[in-house]
Design a protein around this motif. Structure first.
Motif, PDB file in Angstrom:
ATOM      1  N   VAL A 171       0.843  -1.203   0.000  1.00  0.00           N
ATOM      2  CA  VAL A 171       0.000   0.000   0.000  1.00  0.00           C
ATOM      3  C   VAL A 171       0.876   1.250   0.000  1.00  0.00           C
ATOM      4  O   VAL A 171       0.611   2.217  -0.728  1.00  0.00           O
ATOM      5  CB  VAL A 171      -0.954   0.007   1.212  1.00  0.00           C
ATOM      6  N   ILE A 172       1.939   1.229   0.798  1.00  0.00           N
ATOM      7  CA  ILE A 172       2.857   2.368   0.833  1.00  0.00           C
ATOM      8  C   ILE A 172       3.544   2.544  -0.516  1.00  0.00           C
ATOM      9  O   ILE A 172       3.747   3.676  -0.986  1.00  0.00           O
ATOM     10  CB  ILE A 172       3.905   2.188   1.951  1.00  0.00           C
ATOM     11  N   ASP A 173       3.902   1.431  -1.175  1.00  0.00           N
ATOM     12  CA  ASP A 173       4.496   1.524  -2.511  1.00  0.00           C
ATOM     13  C   ASP A 173       3.544   2.229  -3.479  1.00  0.00           C
ATOM     14  O   ASP A 173       3.958   3.093  -4.263  1.00  0.00           O
ATOM     15  CB  ASP A 173       4.824   0.125  -3.046  1.00  0.00           C
TER      16      ASP A 173
ATOM     17  N   THR B 212      -4.965   1.188  11.366  1.00  0.00           N
ATOM     18  CA  THR B 212      -4.726   1.871  10.090  1.00  0.00           C
ATOM     19  C   THR B 212      -4.077   3.243  10.259  1.00  0.00           C
ATOM     20  O   THR B 212      -3.716   3.876   9.267  1.00  0.00           O
ATOM     21  CB  THR B 212      -6.050   2.052   9.326  1.00  0.00           C
ATOM     22  N   VAL B 213      -3.923   3.714  11.502  1.00  0.00           N
ATOM     23  CA  VAL B 213      -3.474   5.091  11.739  1.00  0.00           C
ATOM     24  C   VAL B 213      -2.126   5.374  11.089  1.00  0.00           C
ATOM     25  O   VAL B 213      -1.962   6.364  10.355  1.00  0.00           O
ATOM     26  CB  VAL B 213      -3.404   5.394  13.251  1.00  0.00           C
ATOM     27  N   SER B 214      -1.131   4.533  11.349  1.00  0.00           N
ATOM     28  CA  SER B 214       0.205   4.798  10.818  1.00  0.00           C
ATOM     29  C   SER B 214       0.210   4.757   9.294  1.00  0.00           C
ATOM     30  O   SER B 214       0.901   5.550   8.637  1.00  0.00           O
ATOM     31  CB  SER B 214       1.217   3.798  11.381  1.00  0.00           C
ATOM     32  N   LEU B 215      -0.568   3.850   8.720  1.00  0.00           N
ATOM     33  CA  LEU B 215      -0.666   3.752   7.264  1.00  0.00           C
ATOM     34  C   LEU B 215      -1.286   5.017   6.679  1.00  0.00           C
ATOM     35  O   LEU B 215      -0.811   5.555   5.666  1.00  0.00           O
ATOM     36  CB  LEU B 215      -1.498   2.527   6.889  1.00  0.00           C
ATOM     37  N   LEU B 216      -2.328   5.519   7.319  1.00  0.00           N
ATOM     38  CA  LEU B 216      -2.989   6.734   6.841  1.00  0.00           C
ATOM     39  C   LEU B 216      -2.055   7.938   6.930  1.00  0.00           C
ATOM     40  O   LEU B 216      -2.008   8.769   6.014  1.00  0.00           O
ATOM     41  CB  LEU B 216      -4.261   6.992   7.653  1.00  0.00           C
TER      42      LEU B 216
ATOM     43  N   ASP C 167       1.588  11.823   4.047  1.00  0.00           N
ATOM     44  CA  ASP C 167       2.941  12.332   3.795  1.00  0.00           C
ATOM     45  C   ASP C 167       3.347  12.179   2.335  1.00  0.00           C
ATOM     46  O   ASP C 167       4.152  12.964   1.818  1.00  0.00           O
ATOM     47  CB  ASP C 167       3.957  11.601   4.677  1.00  0.00           C
ATOM     48  N   HIS C 168       2.796  11.166   1.665  1.00  0.00           N
ATOM     49  CA  HIS C 168       3.127  10.922   0.261  1.00  0.00           C
ATOM     50  C   HIS C 168       2.183  11.648  -0.696  1.00  0.00           C
ATOM     51  O   HIS C 168       2.209  11.382  -1.904  1.00  0.00           O
ATOM     52  CB  HIS C 168       3.110   9.419  -0.028  1.00  0.00           C
ATOM     53  N   GLY C 169       1.349  12.534  -0.166  1.00  0.00           N
ATOM     54  CA  GLY C 169       0.484  13.335  -1.019  1.00  0.00           C
ATOM     55  C   GLY C 169      -0.839  12.695  -1.374  1.00  0.00           C
ATOM     56  O   GLY C 169      -1.544  13.179  -2.270  1.00  0.00           O
ATOM     57  N   CYS C 170      -1.190  11.605  -0.692  1.00  0.00           N
ATOM     58  CA  CYS C 170      -2.463  10.938  -0.970  1.00  0.00           C
ATOM     59  C   CYS C 170      -3.609  11.621  -0.236  1.00  0.00           C
ATOM     60  O   CYS C 170      -3.407  12.369   0.721  1.00  0.00           O
ATOM     61  CB  CYS C 170      -2.400   9.472  -0.535  1.00  0.00           C
ATOM     62  N   CYS C 171      -4.811  11.329  -0.690  1.00  0.00           N
ATOM     63  CA  CYS C 171      -6.012  11.778   0.006  1.00  0.00           C
ATOM     64  C   CYS C 171      -6.551  10.624   0.856  1.00  0.00           C
ATOM     65  O   CYS C 171      -6.329   9.453   0.541  1.00  0.00           O
ATOM     66  CB  CYS C 171      -7.078  12.231  -0.986  1.00  0.00           C
TER      67      CYS C 171
END
Length: 273
Positions: A102-104, A126-130, A135-139
């Motif tokens: 998911v991070i990729d 899911t907090v850390s993933l969100l 940080d990567h510019g996702c919504c």
């Protein structure tokens, strides 16, 4: 003549319980509407608590509608995502590798085509993933209240860029409660009190009890209709209302935690003639 596609919106769904499955079905059923608007919602990945089903090439394709429909049916029947392998152009990753995938996707799509993470789970995990996705510019779109009701620092991190997060459905279901509160605050008007019935589930349960129905049957029906949280005790014990109250309080600038909320437990007395 079909409307040309003006915007492609890649989506990763976290959680495919009742709410997540309904969202997937809604996306599939609204394809004609999206096409008329020149929008293509591309579901590139779906994750449950143990694994991630992801398109083979998230840059150019998504999980097709036939596979999404099969996924909803499989999860409704209690089958794992792994049961869908071989039914489409997809890959399966187990946790913790799934999180890395998911991070990729967030890293490669977040600052190019964009990526939306939709959290329909019911977990704090899911907090850390969100936060990484932001940080990567996702919504980020939340139906899950828990990421907003944990540590205040997590809440602040997620809502610091209000253009990239939406969490309207965490309070008030389909009512624009969050939007109304934020607009009032932005206008400079003070909010001193919010009064309301914050649990549609409890409203339904109480109404059915007034009609003489059995408590156990009412709760079972409410869960089958999708009214309750995944664990109905969150509704009946007041925790769901407490989380909504905490989200609203934090929106008003209160730097408080769940320990600041006084939860009065619901007690149901059964009178026997």
């Amino acid at each position: 003549m079909p409307t040309p596609v003006k915007s492609v919106l890649p989506v990763v769904l976290l959680g495919c319980g009742g709410v997540g499955r309904y969202l997937l079905r809604h996306i599939v059923s609204c394809r004609p509407l999206h096409a008329n608007q020149g929008v293509a919602i591309r579901v590139v990945g779906v994750a449950d608590s143990s694994s991630l089903l992801v398109a083979e090439d998230v840059h150019s394709t998504g999980l097709d509608d036939a596979l999404l429909t099969q996924l909803c049916a499989a999860k409704s029947a209690g089958s794992p995502l792994s049961s869908l392998l071989g039914r489409g152009h997809c890959q399966l990753f187990k946790n913790p590798e799934a999180r890395g995938k998911v991070i990729d996707a967030a890293t490669t799509l977040g600052r190019t085509t964009g990526l939306v993470l939709v959290d329909c789970s019911a977990t704090y995990d899911t907090v850390s993933l969100l936060k990484d996705a932001v940080d990567h510019g996702c919504c980020v779109v939340l139906a899950n209240k828990k990421p907003l009701t944990g540590a205040y620092e997590d809440f602040q991190k997620l809502v610091s860029n209000f253009r990239r997060i939406r969490f309207e459905s965490t309070v008030g279901a389909g009512l624009p409660v969050i939007a109304s509160v934020t607009r009032i605050i932005a206008s400079g008007d003070p909010i001193t009190r919010i009064v309301g019935s914050l649990s549609g589930t409890l409203g339904y349960v109480m109404s059915e009890l007034e009609d003489g129905k059995k408590f156990s049957e009412v709760v079972k029906t409410a869960k089958s209709l999708g009214y309750t949280e995944p664990d109905p005790r969150d509704d009946l014990g007041g925790m769901d209302v407490a989380r909504k109250a905490l989200i609203l309080a934090r929106l008003l600038g209160q730097q408080i935690s769940m320990e600041s909320i006084n939860v009065c437990l619901l007690r149901v007395y059964i009178l026997v003639n």
